[in-house]
Scaffold this motif. Structure first.
Motif, mmCIF file in Angstrom:
data_model
loop_
_atom_site.group_PDB
_atom_site.id
_atom_site.type_symbol
_atom_site.label_atom_id
_atom_site.label_comp_id
_atom_site.label_asym_id
_atom_site.label_seq_id
_atom_site.Cartn_x
_atom_site.Cartn_y
_atom_site.Cartn_z
ATOM 1 N N UNK A 125 12.968 -12.758 -35.222
ATOM 2 C CA UNK A 125 11.587 -12.937 -35.701
ATOM 3 C C UNK A 125 11.274 -14.401 -35.957
ATOM 4 N N UNK A 126 12.252 -15.160 -36.420
ATOM 5 C CA UNK A 126 12.019 -16.566 -36.761
ATOM 6 C C UNK A 126 12.112 -17.468 -35.546
ATOM 7 N N UNK A 127 13.124 -17.252 -34.693
ATOM 8 C CA UNK A 127 13.436 -18.197 -33.626
ATOM 9 C C UNK A 127 13.190 -17.660 -32.218
ATOM 10 N N UNK B 198 23.642 -24.818 -29.629
ATOM 11 C CA UNK B 198 23.288 -26.231 -29.463
ATOM 12 C C UNK B 198 22.129 -26.395 -28.492
ATOM 13 N N UNK B 199 22.214 -25.743 -27.345
ATOM 14 C CA UNK B 199 21.132 -25.843 -26.359
ATOM 15 C C UNK B 199 19.853 -25.210 -26.900
ATOM 16 N N UNK C 229 14.532 -26.559 -28.115
ATOM 17 C CA UNK C 229 13.435 -25.934 -28.847
ATOM 18 C C UNK C 229 13.463 -24.430 -28.675
ATOM 19 N N UNK C 230 13.811 -23.670 -29.725
ATOM 20 C CA UNK C 230 13.816 -22.215 -29.632
ATOM 21 C C UNK C 230 12.435 -21.681 -29.271
ATOM 22 N N UNK D 22 13.068 -27.253 -35.974
ATOM 23 C CA UNK D 22 13.771 -28.002 -37.016
ATOM 24 C C UNK D 22 13.269 -29.437 -36.962
ATOM 25 N N UNK D 23 12.738 -29.946 -38.077
ATOM 26 C CA UNK D 23 12.135 -31.273 -38.063
ATOM 27 C C UNK D 23 13.109 -32.376 -38.459
ATOM 28 N N UNK D 24 14.203 -32.031 -39.116
ATOM 29 C CA UNK D 24 15.199 -33.034 -39.498
ATOM 30 C C UNK D 24 16.544 -32.620 -38.900
#
Length: 253
Positions: free
Chosen positions: A140-142, A156-157, A162-163, A169-171
């Motif tokens: 649901x999130x990614x 990692x990929x 970008x999921x 993820x901004x940081x």
């Protein structure tokens, strides 16, 4: 100790040697040096071995004793993760369960645990950080990693490109560095593994500006990292289910 592990140990020692300055070990820097770090003869003298033997060790031509590895690790100021990695490569500590071409699979109990985390996004991964299965909160999130091509079904990929979900993820740097160091720790024990080589190649292709990350030989077990993803603060943690060797659980709390 096979030849590929001897070569990996030698590369690990060379990378560590490049990070230590003469001043770190109480030596004078002397005339200008062509390369960063200590010279081989300096490491050999401080570790109490011959220059020829240490050179062969870095070249992957010889095995050695636990005593010598310990002395070299102390000389190179290795932290606990790097020292354990050197000892495992040299055959003096249990290494990762990863073997070239081997595939792990989560058992029924691990799958039930993931499904039972009703509000915590979680994944089951193998030692290469390839995604084996995801629970409903993670999807649901990614987005659903099962919809990705098999070659790209890797944490990692997944993060680098970008999921497919609504958040990013901004940081990301501490998270990506930590995960990649963990990946290096595991896959170095199977240096001829084709899947690990494919992941590194794809990381270089997708994020060429981060080549200094993908070329870095630093190793470390992953420690929890907290990042921002949309409106949320998420702490990424890696856990090992005892009953499933070679399987990792990633939770996001």
């Amino acid at each position: 100790m096979d030849a590929s592990l001897r070569r990996e140990l030698g590369a690990h020692l060379r990378a560590a040697r490049a990070q230590v300055t003469p001043e770190d070990v109480g030596l004078s820097a002397g005339p200008r040096r062509r390369a960063p770090g200590l010279r081989r003869e300096e490491v050999a003298a401080l570790a109490g071995v011959s220059v020829a033997w240490y050179t062969w060790l870095e070249q992957g031509r010889v095995g050695t004793s636990r005593q010598v590895i310990d002395a070299v690790c102390r000389t190179l100021r290795m932290d606990d993760d790097a020292r354990r990695h050197a000892l495992a490569l040299a055959g003096f500590l249990p290494g990762t369960p990863l073997a070239a071409g081997e595939r792990a699979a989560p058992g029924a109990a691990t799958r039930a645990l993931l499904a039972g985390l009703a509000t915590t996004p979680a994944l089951a991964l193998d030692e290469r950080l390839d995604i084996l299965t995801a629970n409903a909160p993670y999807r649901a999130l990614w987005g659903d990693p099962a919809l990705l091509p098999a070659a790209r079904r890797n944490l990692l990929l997944h993060l680098v490109t970008g999921p497919p979900g609504p958040y990013r993820v901004t940081d990301e740097e501490p998270l990506l560095r930590g995960l990649y160091q963990h990946f290096r720790t595991a896959t170095a024990h199977a240096p001829d593994d084709p899947r690990a080589a494919e992941i590194v190649r794809l990381l270089h292709r997708e994020r060429p500006e981060a080549a200094h990350w993908w070329d870095c030989r630093t190793v470390a077990d992953f420690r929890p990292v907290t990042v921002t993803a949309g409106p949320r603060r998420l702490t990424f943690s890696l856990l090992r289910p005892v009953g499933d060797p070679g399987v990792l659980l990633l939770t996001q709390t």
